[in-house]
Design an enzyme around this catalytic site. Structure first.
Site, PDB file in Angstrom:
ATOM      1  N   ASP A 129       0.867  -1.177   0.000  1.00  0.00           N
ATOM      2  CA  ASP A 129       0.000   0.000   0.000  1.00  0.00           C
ATOM      3  C   ASP A 129       0.911   1.237   0.000  1.00  0.00           C
ATOM      4  O   ASP A 129       1.586   1.523   0.992  1.00  0.00           O
ATOM      5  CB  ASP A 129      -0.872  -0.048   1.268  1.00  0.00           C
ATOM      6  N   HIS A 130       0.900   1.940  -1.123  1.00  0.00           N
ATOM      7  CA  HIS A 130       1.858   3.045  -1.276  1.00  0.00           C
ATOM      8  C   HIS A 130       1.537   4.235  -0.372  1.00  0.00           C
ATOM      9  O   HIS A 130       2.351   5.136  -0.205  1.00  0.00           O
ATOM     10  CB  HIS A 130       1.874   3.488  -2.751  1.00  0.00           C
ATOM     11  N   ARG A 131       0.359   4.218   0.249  1.00  0.00           N
ATOM     12  CA  ARG A 131       0.062   5.298   1.197  1.00  0.00           C
ATOM     13  C   ARG A 131       0.907   5.132   2.452  1.00  0.00           C
ATOM     14  O   ARG A 131       1.180   6.097   3.156  1.00  0.00           O
ATOM     15  CB  ARG A 131      -1.421   5.263   1.596  1.00  0.00           C
TER      16      ARG A 131
END
Ligand code: CAO
Length: 457
Positions: A429-431
């Site tokens: 999850d790039h967040r």
């Protein structure tokens, strides 16, 4: 006195094209050159600008209508000052220059017909339909419209390519702030808006029919497949329906990136075979080693052993190590969780893995056995593949996909040596996780698997 005039579709270079965007409604004030509608042929999108300034009294087209040259777009009450200009049947480039000069009043008719854009203007840029970078030109498209749009007032200022891109993502371009010159909306602005919408749960107002995680999506295509040949209907299993809903949400709401790395498991494989020979009652597969390596990596990189809370503003770091294992069953995919993997040895994990995957295939797993996971592993190694994109199992923040180990030549500084390489595909999850951190995690994982002594520490 103000005149009511018809804005018509000009020569668009094709027979009939659909209206894919209606940018005006009754009561709107439009400036001359402001886009009224967008048309999309199979080669290009074209915006039809207003031929005169005025107030829209009635819109005569709607989304999806097919239009051709001469189709009535709208009735526009023309400003007194502009009435003379609007009366001109075709304002050539030369005539446009003359707009500034005083014009003779219109001859008389109360309603006049005016193509929204004259056809004798120099043809300008049109943009191929779909996801194309700004500035690309469809060489075969020959639209007479000037599709480079300069929007007045508060209206969004974006090229047709960017509008098409926004539409494709279900984004209302009016909500996007432009970062280009004079506030022009760029492709990156639309992407940034989508990222923000996903993170904040914002809901665009685009005219689409379904909404997932702040994105409005087109309805699913309705097709009568029987028209094309013999078919058979098979309802999805309950597991497929449940996992399908979860996978869709996770894919739509999590900005995924997948990082790939190879682990050299030549030594590990020799040890695994030895362990298997000594424990014939157990099936010791590479997966148990991967579980141990993942636990070590989670300890080293705590951000991977975490979940975003509901607000999306807080990270919850976990101090336990429960690993979910994707199991393929005849009814669909399930993810039972092996608890406290940090406290268990390879053989204990092998035994539990055997038990839990049998239980999954016998449909005997309870909900408690499928909850509380920190990180998941999806291993297709027993089947094949060289890499894939596993979908993060929310609210976890990463998942490891594993495909089939293969013997490959690896340069050892002097020569190519045969080594058994295991492909690892880490989706995250790039967040929560940056690319560099993911690369470090993957390298660490590969190092653990490559050096059996570290793994057993
Ligand atoms: N490379 C080469 N061989 C591998 C391997 C790999 N990465 N992983 C497993 N193997 C071998 C095993 O050693 C075993 O060989 P032997 O029979 O000679 O011992 C064989 O492949 C079969 O292994 P397995 O699949 O039965 O066992 P596993 O522990 O590797 O996996 C389980 C167990 C339950 C995870 C697996 O059976 C399964 O269901 N995998 C599918 C997961 C899935 O569907 N993921 C996709 C999710 S997205 O739709």
């Amino acid at each position: 006195m103000a005149d009511l005039k018809e804005a018509l579709v000009p020569d668009i270079g094709s027979d009939k094209v659909p209206v894919i965007e209606v940018m005006i409604k009754a009561g709107d004030r439009v400036e001359k050159e402001q886009s009224l509608i967008t048309l999309e042929s199979d080669k290009a999108t074209m915006e039809v600008p207003a031929p005169f300034a005025g107030t829209v009294r009635e819109v005569k087209v709607k989304l999806g209508d097919e239009v051709a040259e001469g189709t009535l777009i709208a009735m526009i009450e023309v400003d007194e000052a502009d009435a003379g200009n609007a009366a001109k049947p075709a304002a050539s480039a030369k005539a446009e220059e003359d707009d500034a000069k005083p014009q003779a009043p219109p001859a008389s008719p109360a309603v006049e017909k005016t193509p929204a854009r004259p056809t004798d203007r120099p043809a300008a840029r049109a943009v191929p339909a779909g996801n194309v970078p700004e500035g690309d030109v469809a060489p075969s498209a020959r639209p007479p419209l000037d599709a480079t749009v300069v929007m007045p007032g508060d209206a969004p200022y974006a090229s047709p390519a960017i509008r098409a891109f926004a539409r494709e993502l279900g984004v209302d371009i009016a909500q996007v702030k432009g970062s280009g010159r004079s506030g022009r909306i760029q492709r990156d602005d639309v992407s940034a808006w989508v990222k923000h919408a996903l993170a904040s749960g914002a809901r665009p107002t685009g005219g689409a029919s379904a909404s997932v995680g702040g994105l409005s999506l087109l309805p699913w295509p309705k097709i009568d497949f029987a028209k094309y040949g013999e078919i058979e209907e098979k309802p999805l299993s309950r597991i497929q329906k449940i996992s399908g809903a979860n996978l869709s949400r996770n894919w739509a709401m999590i900005p995924h990136v997948t990082h790939h790395e190879d682990a050299d498991i030549t030594e590990l494989e020799a040890f695994r075979k030895q362990l298997g020979a000594e424990n014939k009652d157990l099936k010791v597969t590479p997966l148990v080693f991967q579980i141990k390596a993942v636990v070590a990596a989670l300890k080293q990189f705590p951000q991977f052993n975490a979940s975003l809370d509901e607000s999306g503003e807080k990270l919850i770091l976990k101090k336990y190590f429960h690993i979910g294992i994707a199991v393929d069953t005849p009814d669909g995919l399930v993810v039972p969780v092996l608890r406290d993997c940090d406290k268990k040895g390879l053989l204990e994990l092998a035994r539990e893995l055997g038990e839990i995957s049998k239980k999954a295939r016998d449909k005997k797993l309870g909900p408690a056995e499928m909850s509380g996971g920190c990180f998941s592993i999806s291993s297709l190694g027993g089947i094949g593949g060289t890499g894939f994109t596993p979908i993060v199992n929310a609210p976890e923040v990463a998942i490891l996909g594993v495909t089939k180990a293969a013997m490959k030549p690896v340069w050892n500084g002097k020569e190519f040596a045969p080594r058994l390489l295991l492909p690892l595909s880490l989706s995250y999850d790039h967040r929560v996780i940056d690319g560099a951190l993911a690369a470090r995690f993957a390298v660490f994982l590969a190092t653990q698997l490559g050096d059996i002594r570290r793994l057993l520490l």
